[in-house]
Motif scaffolding. Structure first.
Motif, PDB file in Angstrom:
ATOM      1  N   LEU A 143      54.040  53.236  52.538  1.00  0.00           N
ATOM      2  CA  LEU A 143      53.537  51.966  52.010  1.00  0.00           C
ATOM      3  C   LEU A 143      53.595  51.916  50.487  1.00  0.00           C
ATOM      4  CD1 LEU A 143      50.520  51.327  54.398  1.00  0.00           C
ATOM      5  CD2 LEU A 143      52.843  50.423  54.525  1.00  0.00           C
ATOM      6  N   SER A 144      53.381  53.050  49.840  1.00  0.00           N
ATOM      7  CA  SER A 144      53.426  53.062  48.371  1.00  0.00           C
ATOM      8  C   SER A 144      54.815  52.671  47.868  1.00  0.00           C
ATOM      9  CB  SER A 144      53.025  54.430  47.833  1.00  0.00           C
ATOM     10  OG  SER A 144      53.880  55.434  48.348  1.00  0.00           O
ATOM     11  N   LYS A 145      55.860  53.097  48.569  1.00  0.00           N
ATOM     12  CA  LYS A 145      57.223  52.717  48.181  1.00  0.00           C
ATOM     13  C   LYS A 145      57.445  51.219  48.380  1.00  0.00           C
ATOM     14  CE  LYS A 145      59.912  56.917  48.834  1.00  0.00           C
ATOM     15  NZ  LYS A 145      61.055  57.511  49.519  1.00  0.00           N
ATOM     16  N   LEU A 146      56.953  50.697  49.488  1.00  0.00           N
ATOM     17  CA  LEU A 146      57.116  49.267  49.759  1.00  0.00           C
ATOM     18  C   LEU A 146      56.355  48.426  48.740  1.00  0.00           C
ATOM     19  CD1 LEU A 146      56.804  49.265  53.651  1.00  0.00           C
ATOM     20  CD2 LEU A 146      58.890  49.154  52.272  1.00  0.00           C
ATOM     21  N   GLN A 147      55.143  48.860  48.410  1.00  0.00           N
ATOM     22  CA  GLN A 147      54.350  48.138  47.410  1.00  0.00           C
ATOM     23  C   GLN A 147      55.048  48.155  46.058  1.00  0.00           C
ATOM     24  OE1 GLN A 147      50.741  50.356  47.918  1.00  0.00           O
ATOM     25  NE2 GLN A 147      49.858  48.858  49.328  1.00  0.00           N
ATOM     26  N   ALA A 148      55.594  49.304  45.680  1.00  0.00           N
ATOM     27  CA  ALA A 148      56.297  49.407  44.399  1.00  0.00           C
ATOM     28  C   ALA A 148      57.525  48.502  44.384  1.00  0.00           C
ATOM     29  CB  ALA A 148      56.692  50.859  44.135  1.00  0.00           C
ATOM     30  N   GLU A 152      58.143  45.387  41.909  1.00  0.00           N
ATOM     31  CA  GLU A 152      59.358  45.366  41.093  1.00  0.00           C
ATOM     32  C   GLU A 152      60.104  44.043  41.268  1.00  0.00           C
ATOM     33  OE1 GLU A 152      63.488  47.553  41.787  1.00  0.00           O
ATOM     34  OE2 GLU A 152      61.898  48.953  41.216  1.00  0.00           O
ATOM     35  N   ARG A 153      60.171  43.566  42.496  1.00  0.00           N
ATOM     36  CA  ARG A 153      60.915  42.338  42.786  1.00  0.00           C
ATOM     37  C   ARG A 153      60.144  41.068  42.466  1.00  0.00           C
ATOM     38  NH1 ARG A 153      63.395  43.922  48.697  1.00  0.00           N
ATOM     39  NH2 ARG A 153      64.761  45.574  47.943  1.00  0.00           N
ATOM     40  N   HIS A 154      58.830  41.133  42.641  1.00  0.00           N
ATOM     41  CA  HIS A 154      58.045  39.900  42.559  1.00  0.00           C
ATOM     42  C   HIS A 154      56.899  39.959  41.564  1.00  0.00           C
ATOM     43  CE1 HIS A 154      60.238  38.417  46.022  1.00  0.00           C
ATOM     44  NE2 HIS A 154      60.051  39.597  46.578  1.00  0.00           N
ATOM     45  N   GLY A 155      56.713  41.071  40.889  1.00  0.00           N
ATOM     46  CA  GLY A 155      55.663  41.188  39.885  1.00  0.00           C
ATOM     47  C   GLY A 155      54.279  41.004  40.469  1.00  0.00           C
ATOM     48  N   ALA A 156      53.454  40.278  39.772  1.00  0.00           N
ATOM     49  CA  ALA A 156      52.057  40.083  40.164  1.00  0.00           C
ATOM     50  C   ALA A 156      51.940  39.343  41.491  1.00  0.00           C
ATOM     51  CB  ALA A 156      51.309  39.327  39.082  1.00  0.00           C
ATOM     52  N   ALA A 158      53.455  39.863  44.195  1.00  0.00           N
ATOM     53  CA  ALA A 158      53.436  40.810  45.320  1.00  0.00           C
ATOM     54  C   ALA A 158      52.032  41.342  45.541  1.00  0.00           C
ATOM     55  CB  ALA A 158      54.403  41.961  45.076  1.00  0.00           C
ATOM     56  N   GLY A 159      51.346  41.684  44.462  1.00  0.00           N
ATOM     57  CA  GLY A 159      49.976  42.168  44.596  1.00  0.00           C
ATOM     58  C   GLY A 159      49.066  41.092  45.140  1.00  0.00           C
ATOM     59  N   ALA A 160      49.264  39.859  44.681  1.00  0.00           N
ATOM     60  CA  ALA A 160      48.440  38.752  45.168  1.00  0.00           C
ATOM     61  C   ALA A 160      48.693  38.498  46.648  1.00  0.00           C
ATOM     62  CB  ALA A 160      48.730  37.489  44.358  1.00  0.00           C
ATOM     63  N   ALA A 161      49.964  38.580  47.057  1.00  0.00           N
ATOM     64  CA  ALA A 161      50.284  38.373  48.473  1.00  0.00           C
ATOM     65  C   ALA A 161      49.657  39.469  49.323  1.00  0.00           C
ATOM     66  CB  ALA A 161      51.802  38.349  48.678  1.00  0.00           C
ATOM     67  N   ARG A 162      49.721  40.709  48.830  1.00  0.00           N
ATOM     68  CA  ARG A 162      49.135  41.816  49.583  1.00  0.00           C
ATOM     69  C   ARG A 162      47.624  41.644  49.671  1.00  0.00           C
ATOM     70  NH1 ARG A 162      49.534  45.693  46.247  1.00  0.00           N
ATOM     71  NH2 ARG A 162      47.328  45.854  45.896  1.00  0.00           N
ATOM     72  N   ASP A 163      46.994  41.285  48.562  1.00  0.00           N
ATOM     73  CA  ASP A 163      45.544  41.099  48.567  1.00  0.00           C
ATOM     74  C   ASP A 163      45.136  39.963  49.496  1.00  0.00           C
ATOM     75  OD1 ASP A 163      45.369  43.159  46.791  1.00  0.00           O
ATOM     76  OD2 ASP A 163      45.160  41.872  45.022  1.00  0.00           O
ATOM     77  N   ALA A 164      45.950  38.917  49.537  1.00  0.00           N
ATOM     78  CA  ALA A 164      45.645  37.785  50.414  1.00  0.00           C
ATOM     79  C   ALA A 164      45.701  38.188  51.879  1.00  0.00           C
ATOM     80  CB  ALA A 164      46.628  36.641  50.158  1.00  0.00           C
TER      81      ALA A 164
END
Length: 175
Positions: A143-148, A152-156, A158-164
Motif C-alpha cells: 500500500l505504501s508504494k500505491l500511495q506514493a 506522485e501522479r495526483h499530488g494532494a 490523492a491524499g484527499a481521495a484516500r482520506d475520503a
C-alpha cells in the motif's frame, strides 16, 4: 502421472491469468475498452453493470478451450479449467469482497485481504481512466508504494481521495 501435468497446467494458468487480467485491465479496460469498463467506476444501478461483459467474454473463451480440449486438443481443457478457477477467485475476491456485490458483507481489517481490498479502493480513488494504480485482482502491491504513486501522479488530491475513503486503517464500503 498425467494428472500431475494437468494440475500443474491449471495452477500455472491461474497464475498466468492474474498477469493477463492485470494487463487487460490496464491497457484494454482503461484504454480502448473504457466504454464497457466505465460502468465499473461509476455508482452501480442494479445488480449488473456493462463491465460484467468482460466476465462473459472470458467465460466464453474458457468454455471454448474446455470444449476444444475435450475433443482431443490436450491441454486446452486444463487451460480452460485454470481460467475458470481464476474466474471463480476473481468473483469471490473482486465482486464479493471488494465491491460487496454479495448479500453478505465482510470488510477485512488486517492481513493480505485488507491489503488487496485497500489496493483496489485506491484504484477507484482516481476519477476517470487515467492515473489509476493497482490493476491486478488477486495481487496487490504494498500500500505504501500505491500511495506514493498516487501522490506522485495526483499530488494532494490523492491524499484527499484516500482520506475520503477512510484511509488505510478504515476501508470504505462500495466501489
Amino acid at each position: 502421472m498425467l494428472w500431475i501435468w494437468n494440475a500443474l497446467i491449471v495452477f500455472v494458468t491461474v497464475i498466468g491469468m492474474e498477469v493477463i487480467a492485470a494487463l487487460a485491465h490496464k491497457y484494454i479496460m482503461h484504454g480502448w475498452g473504457w466504454g464497457w469498463h466505465l460502468s465499473h467506476h461509476e455508482p452501480r444501478k442494479g445488480a449488473f453493470e456493462v463491465n460484467d461483459l468482460y466476465a462473459v467474454v472470458f467465460a466464453a473463451l474458457s468454455i471454448l478451450l474446455i470444449y476444444l480440449g475435450s475433443t482431443g486438443m490436450w491441454p486446452l481443457q486444463w487451460i480452460g479449467a485454470g481460467m475458470t478457477a481464476y474466474g471463480l477467485l476473481y468473483f469471490m475476491v473482486h465482486d464479493g469482497l471488494v465491491h460487496q456485490r454479495w448479500p453478505f458483507r465482510y470488510i477485512p481489517r488486517k492481513g493480505y485481504l485488507k491489503r488487496l481490498y485497500m489496493a483496489h479502493r485506491m484504484h477507484h480513488a482516481v476519477r476517470g481512466k487515467e492515473g489509476c494504480v493497482s490493476f491486478g485482482f488477486l495481487y496487490a502491491p504494498p500500500l505504501s508504494k500505491l500511495q506514493a504513486t498516487l501522490r506522485e501522479r495526483h499530488g494532494a488530491r490523492a491524499g484527499a481521495a484516500r482520506d475520503a475513503q477512510g484511509g488505510e486503517d478504515e476501508p470504505a464500503s462500495g466501489k
